[in-house]
Design a protein around this motif. Structure first.
Motif, PDB file in Angstrom:
ATOM      1  N   UNK A 122      30.474 -53.947 -39.911  1.00 51.29           N
ATOM      2  CA  UNK A 122      31.800 -53.364 -40.042  1.00 51.29           C
ATOM      3  C   UNK A 122      31.904 -52.730 -41.419  1.00 51.29           C
ATOM      4  N   UNK A 123      32.862 -51.837 -41.555  1.00 50.07           N
ATOM      5  CA  UNK A 123      33.194 -51.250 -42.844  1.00 50.07           C
ATOM      6  C   UNK A 123      34.673 -51.494 -43.117  1.00 50.07           C
ATOM      7  N   UNK A 124      34.975 -51.919 -44.343  1.00 52.09           N
ATOM      8  CA  UNK A 124      36.364 -52.067 -44.739  1.00 52.09           C
ATOM      9  C   UNK A 124      36.870 -50.726 -45.255  1.00 52.09           C
ATOM     10  N   UNK A 125      38.107 -50.404 -44.926  1.00 52.96           N
ATOM     11  CA  UNK A 125      38.669 -49.086 -45.211  1.00 52.96           C
ATOM     12  C   UNK A 125      39.770 -49.214 -46.265  1.00 52.96           C
ATOM     13  N   UNK A 126      39.681 -48.378 -47.297  1.00 55.87           N
ATOM     14  CA  UNK A 126      40.675 -48.347 -48.366  1.00 55.87           C
ATOM     15  C   UNK A 126      41.261 -46.942 -48.463  1.00 55.87           C
TER      16      UNK A 126
END
Length: 520
Positions: free
Chosen positions: A406-410
């Protein structure tokens, strides 16, 4: 026929000062509405200075109630509650299932005694595990004896662990005293509507007081009981999170009204989740072709509701037997056979020492973010961009691009770095080689991002990302996420101002379903 009586608090007369009501409920819970954008000053992204000490103590190490905490602390669910008293068109409970990651799915059902031993085993192995939740696979309050026996046993053997439950709310008003008795100070209620006409499209039936109700009548009873239970919990000072499933074309616009209704009744946090509707899951919505929202549709609704109250954006829609940090599942390490063979020594002092170290690291991260944020002081720009981050946790850029599930989104702006979600993806690296088909799915999942921050990345995916206008950034490997993202954004604004690059608004992205399965 039993005819449910409408609860007098299911609506608020227009003559009432809504702002005053919201403030009164918030203050009762120790959380005022003086935060930015008219939202409460404490919630998912808030820190120690943003809330009263008694609220901070409840959320500081709770990964579901604090976005900040979810980078550092783990949770676990125990599957002791198989029965359910309502049917949802987005739900299909599955037992003995290890290849799906969604609510209602478990590999094993446990007795309260098995669950208590499993909690102690996990807490001894994973010292940052601070929260025990019961979330199914049915409804905990449709299985009250098993649920509260589990809480009783755990409170005796592991008193430092926070206790949580998640419920559809149908029988919630009947169990408030027991919830308080066992010091369950975090309750999540799934509320998808406050209009029974909308609810009839989501819930085929409910089973209430020994009778099955259907259609609008069923939804009306359910909504009244949910809102009554929410009010009763907040009157006891119990923190309440509201889960809502965003179903395009059915309740997506209506969730704004749900948001207002739950805030006025004292909810602490609102979690709007995307519908999981893959046909292979066998749900009604999955089989009839009901689509889920896109990434930008979900974010737009969350942004809209954030003007009313704090939003949870880091939910992983966990299995009912999930173990570990949000974004990972270690349940396969703790099967019933394995835990029954374990010799467990519950060392509270070691757990406390470990968590004290985590807090030191956490404060260092906060200080680094603030220091970097000061470099943006005085700058103004309407530019906002999204960036993706590959991380194993602890608030660090510490995952290889090809190993990320997964990738965390900012979202970056001159106000700083704001966590706005996560995207599940297929693994790009398969046995030492890159999977080009998987890379395409990764790019579709972060297509709305201007950059992806990684600990390491190979030449081939780097070139493909650049071709899609996504900057692969490995210069901040193993550094703090927010500090690094702010530094990158400051440079980005400088390049735009100098004409070196032209800011381009990116398109939408896909929300991938069904990743993050447990691996034995």
């Amino acid at each position: 026929m039993d005819t449910p009586v409408e609860h007098e608090a299911t609506h608020v007369e227009s003559t009432v000062d809504m702002d005053a009501v919201m403030q009164q409920m918030a203050e009762h819970k120790g959380c005022g509405t003086s935060g930015g954008n008219s939202k409460p000053s404490c919630g998912s992204s808030a820190g120690q200075g943003d809330m009263p000490p008694e609220i901070w103590e409840k959320v500081k190490n709770h990964p579901c109630y604090s976005e900040e905490a979810h980078h550092h602390y783990a949770r676990m669910h125990v599957a002791v509650a198989p029965a359910c008293n309502i049917q949802c068109n987005y739900c299909n409970r599955k037992y003995d299932c290890a290849n799906e990651s969604r609510p209602g799915v478990v590999s094993e059902r446990l007795t309260p005694e098995q669950a208590a031993k499993k909690v102690v085993a996990v807490a001894s192995t994973i010292p940052q595990m601070t929260v025990l939740g019961i979330a199914g696979p049915g409804d905990p309050l449709a299985n009250p004896a098993k649920t509260f026996k589990t809480f009783e046993l755990i409170s005796q053997t592991a008193p430092d662990i926070k206790l949580c439950l998640s419920t559809n709310g149908l029988t919630l008003p009947d169990h408030i005293d027991e919830i308080a008795k066992y010091n369950v100070d975090h309750v999540t209620i799934t509320i998808n509507m406050v209009d029974p006409e909308v609810g009839a499209q989501i819930y085929p039936w409910i089973f209430y007081k020994h009778k099955r109700y259907t259609g609008v009548e069923a939804a009306k009873i359910l909504s009244e009981r949910q809102l009554q239970g929410l009010e009763m919990l907040t009157e006891r000072g119990i923190l309440c999170k509201i889960n809502s499933v965003m179903i395009p074309g059915i309740n997506d616009h209506h969730l704004v009204e749900v948001n207002k209704a739950v805030k006025s009744r004292g909810a602490f946090l609102h979690n709007i989740m995307p519908l999981i509707s893959a046909p292979e899951h066998g749900t009604v919505f999955g089989l009839n072709g009901q689509r889920g929202p896109s990434a930008q549709e979900l974010k737009a609704l969350q942004d809209n509701c954030e003007g009313e109250m704090n939003m949870m954006r880091h939910c992983r829609q966990c299995r009912a037997d999930a173990v570990g940090l949000l974004g990972e599942d270690r349940s396969a390490e703790f099967t019933t056979d394995k835990i029954m063979e374990m010799e467990v020594d519950y060392d509270l002092s070691t757990r406390q020492a470990y968590q004290a170290k985590v807090e030191e690291e956490r404060q260092a991260k906060v200080a680094a973010r603030q220091e970097e944020l000061e470099t943006l002081a005085g700058q103004t720009s309407d530019i906002k961009v999204l960036v993706a981050v590959a991380t194993k946790g602890s608030g660090l850029i510490n995952e290889h691009f090809g190993h990320a599930k997964e990738f965390q989104i900012y979202e970056l702006s001159t106000a700083g770095a704001k966590f706005v979600g996560h995207r599940r993806v297929d693994l790009y690296c398969q046995g030492g080689f890159g999977d080009e088909d998987a890379l395409e799915t990764v790019i579709r999942a972060i297509n709305d991002c201007h950059a992806v921050f990684v600990a390491k990345i190979g030449g081939c995916p780097k070139a493909d990302l650049k071709a899609q206008g996504i900057d692969p950034v490995d210069a901040y490997a193993h550094e703090y996420i927010e500090k690094s993202a702010i530094a990158w954004f400051r440079d980005y604004l400088g390049k735009v101002a100098s004409g070196e690059i032209v800011h381009v608004v990116h398109g939408d992205a896909e929300i991938r379903q069904g990743a993050l399965i447990s691996v034995a």
